[in-house]
Design a protein around this motif. Sequence first.
Motif, PDB file in Angstrom:
ATOM      1  N   THR A  14      49.878  51.453  37.626  1.00 34.20           N
ATOM      2  CA  THR A  14      50.445  51.000  36.353  1.00 34.20           C
ATOM      3  C   THR A  14      50.952  52.170  35.512  1.00 34.20           C
ATOM      4  N   MET A  15      50.384  53.344  35.729  1.00 34.98           N
ATOM      5  CA  MET A  15      50.839  54.530  34.988  1.00 34.98           C
ATOM      6  C   MET A  15      52.249  54.945  35.398  1.00 34.98           C
ATOM      7  N   VAL A  16      52.653  54.570  36.617  1.00 33.72           N
ATOM      8  CA  VAL A  16      54.013  54.899  37.077  1.00 33.72           C
ATOM      9  C   VAL A  16      54.891  53.656  37.143  1.00 33.72           C
ATOM     10  N   GLY A  17      54.448  52.572  36.467  1.00 29.87           N
ATOM     11  CA  GLY A  17      55.283  51.382  36.331  1.00 29.87           C
ATOM     12  C   GLY A  17      55.176  50.368  37.447  1.00 29.87           C
ATOM     13  N   LYS A  18      54.129  50.431  38.285  1.00 30.15           N
ATOM     14  CA  LYS A  18      53.980  49.465  39.375  1.00 30.15           C
ATOM     15  C   LYS A  18      52.995  48.367  38.981  1.00 30.15           C
ATOM     16  N   LYS A  19      53.220  47.166  39.548  1.00 34.83           N
ATOM     17  CA  LYS A  19      52.341  46.039  39.259  1.00 34.83           C
ATOM     18  C   LYS A  19      51.026  46.182  40.034  1.00 34.83           C
ATOM     19  N   PRO A  20      49.933  45.640  39.482  1.00 36.67           N
ATOM     20  CA  PRO A  20      48.651  45.678  40.200  1.00 36.67           C
ATOM     21  C   PRO A  20      48.773  45.018  41.570  1.00 36.67           C
ATOM     22  N   PHE A  21      48.213  45.627  42.574  1.00 40.13           N
ATOM     23  CA  PHE A  21      48.371  45.155  43.951  1.00 40.13           C
ATOM     24  C   PHE A  21      47.094  45.318  44.777  1.00 40.13           C
ATOM     25  N   TRP A  22      46.430  46.453  44.609  1.00 43.75           N
ATOM     26  CA  TRP A  22      45.377  46.832  45.543  1.00 43.75           C
ATOM     27  C   TRP A  22      44.126  45.981  45.424  1.00 43.75           C
ATOM     28  N   ALA A  23      43.653  45.718  44.218  1.00 44.44           N
ATOM     29  CA  ALA A  23      42.410  44.961  44.051  1.00 44.44           C
ATOM     30  C   ALA A  23      42.530  43.570  44.661  1.00 44.44           C
ATOM     31  N   LYS A  24      43.664  42.908  44.396  1.00 43.38           N
ATOM     32  CA  LYS A  24      43.882  41.575  44.944  1.00 43.38           C
ATOM     33  C   LYS A  24      43.986  41.623  46.469  1.00 43.38           C
ATOM     34  N   VAL A  44      37.710  50.799  44.493  1.00 45.53           N
ATOM     35  CA  VAL A  44      38.902  51.503  44.982  1.00 45.53           C
ATOM     36  C   VAL A  44      40.174  50.803  44.519  1.00 45.53           C
ATOM     37  N   GLY A  45      40.219  49.484  44.698  1.00 43.67           N
ATOM     38  CA  GLY A  45      41.422  48.731  44.328  1.00 43.67           C
ATOM     39  C   GLY A  45      41.804  48.871  42.869  1.00 43.67           C
ATOM     40  N   PRO A  46      40.889  48.584  41.932  1.00 43.62           N
ATOM     41  CA  PRO A  46      41.226  48.744  40.514  1.00 43.62           C
ATOM     42  C   PRO A  46      41.630  50.169  40.152  1.00 43.62           C
ATOM     43  N   SER A  47      40.996  51.169  40.803  1.00 45.11           N
ATOM     44  CA  SER A  47      41.360  52.561  40.517  1.00 45.11           C
ATOM     45  C   SER A  47      42.801  52.837  40.934  1.00 45.11           C
ATOM     46  N   LEU A  48      43.172  52.362  42.120  1.00 43.20           N
ATOM     47  CA  LEU A  48      44.553  52.557  42.579  1.00 43.20           C
ATOM     48  C   LEU A  48      45.535  51.786  41.710  1.00 43.20           C
ATOM     49  N   PHE A  95      42.672  43.937  48.550  1.00 44.38           N
ATOM     50  CA  PHE A  95      41.348  44.194  49.123  1.00 44.38           C
ATOM     51  C   PHE A  95      40.469  42.947  49.041  1.00 44.38           C
ATOM     52  N   GLY A  96      40.643  42.154  47.981  1.00 39.63           N
ATOM     53  CA  GLY A  96      39.889  40.910  47.856  1.00 39.63           C
ATOM     54  C   GLY A  96      40.238  39.919  48.953  1.00 39.63           C
ATOM     55  N   LYS A  97      41.525  39.824  49.273  1.00 43.46           N
ATOM     56  CA  LYS A  97      41.956  38.918  50.344  1.00 43.46           C
ATOM     57  C   LYS A  97      41.442  39.400  51.700  1.00 43.46           C
ATOM     58  N   VAL A  98      41.474  40.724  51.906  1.00 43.12           N
ATOM     59  CA  VAL A  98      40.950  41.277  53.158  1.00 43.12           C
ATOM     60  C   VAL A  98      39.467  40.951  53.297  1.00 43.12           C
ATOM     61  N   ARG A  99      38.736  41.084  52.187  1.00 44.53           N
ATOM     62  CA  ARG A  99      37.303  40.766  52.217  1.00 44.53           C
ATOM     63  C   ARG A  99      37.079  39.288  52.519  1.00 44.53           C
ATOM     64  N   GLU A 100      37.907  38.429  51.947  1.00 44.22           N
ATOM     65  CA  GLU A 100      37.782  36.989  52.182  1.00 44.22           C
ATOM     66  C   GLU A 100      38.040  36.650  53.652  1.00 44.22           C
ATOM     67  N   ILE A 101      39.096  37.243  54.223  1.00 46.49           N
ATOM     68  CA  ILE A 101      39.424  37.006  55.631  1.00 46.49           C
ATOM     69  C   ILE A 101      38.308  37.522  56.532  1.00 46.49           C
ATOM     70  N   TYR A 102      37.781  38.687  56.185  1.00 47.81           N
ATOM     71  CA  TYR A 102      36.681  39.264  56.954  1.00 47.81           C
ATOM     72  C   TYR A 102      35.486  38.309  56.976  1.00 47.81           C
ATOM     73  N   GLY A 103      35.176  37.712  55.815  1.00 48.03           N
ATOM     74  CA  GLY A 103      34.059  36.781  55.743  1.00 48.03           C
ATOM     75  C   GLY A 103      34.251  35.557  56.617  1.00 48.03           C
ATOM     76  N   VAL A 104      35.489  35.109  56.734  1.00 47.49           N
ATOM     77  CA  VAL A 104      35.783  33.938  57.573  1.00 47.49           C
ATOM     78  C   VAL A 104      35.557  34.260  59.054  1.00 47.49           C
ATOM     79  N   PHE A 105      35.975  35.452  59.481  1.00 45.37           N
ATOM     80  CA  PHE A 105      35.912  35.800  60.894  1.00 45.37           C
ATOM     81  C   PHE A 105      34.576  36.415  61.310  1.00 45.37           C
ATOM     82  N   MET A 106      33.755  36.823  60.362  1.00 50.10           N
ATOM     83  CA  MET A 106      32.522  37.534  60.704  1.00 50.10           C
ATOM     84  C   MET A 106      31.613  36.740  61.635  1.00 50.10           C
TER      85      MET A 106
END
Length: 253
Positions: free
Chosen positions: A81-91, A72-76, A93-104
């Motif tokens: 990037t097609m409308v001139g925005k910097k990559p944001f979503w993949a990174k 999902v992140g890379p797709s977004l 979502f990765g941080k959210v996954r990392e935080i989730y792993g810490v609290f699980m």
Amino acid sequence: RLHLTAKNDRSTPILHCNTSHLNTLTVGMYRDFCGTFLNKYPLEKIMFGPTSGVRGSPAFENGLHAFKEHVVGPSLDRIGTMVGKKPFWAKTFGKVREIYGVFMPFISKRWIYKSDNMIELINRMQPEDVEKFDFDVRKIDWTDYVSDVLFGMKAFLTKNDIMSDKKLEVARRNVKIYSGIEWVLLLIVGWILSVIITGSLSSYPIAFCIGTFFYFYLNVGMFNYVAIPTIESYRKRLIAATREDALNNNEKA
């Protein structure tokens, strides 16, 4: 220590001051507080409609976060990037996954820390000392406490305008918009899966059922609505506290 020395007691007492068995705040309670709060008083800037809680096993949840991070992140980001925005979503979502792993481990298991020695200490103290050094966690009202934490995070951490009714209404409208977008995206995922399953590009009823199932599974029934203080009451207390701090600062000056 002085009290024990006076009694010729040379032991070193260990005192835990926590609430786990005296005034329990469970993950389920906190989930309900957060879910109720985010739906009544959503943040001004959001990525998706607010959800609170987890579904399924830790492995399933981790797989869901991995899907968001790597698909999902890379797709977004490509669309951005097609409308001139910097990559944001993949990174993100990765941080959210990392935080989730810490609290699980704390979400999926129950941890109890005994605080019996703290109660014994309170029982040994003089009444005037108990009143002056009040650390009895059994008196904490979790509804008020957690609500203040959430209102404070909204006002001071995420820098939302806590006093603006207009911005609050815009945030509520955004929740409806983003929830609709998420439903549409899940319908598209459902359509892709239906094509894989049936081999037909026109398997729309199956796609609708799959997408709707995923939406309800991931978003509906994640928490129970509970009673929390109103934003108006927090505003009044915030104004009163701000005035008191200003008066104290003027007196010091």
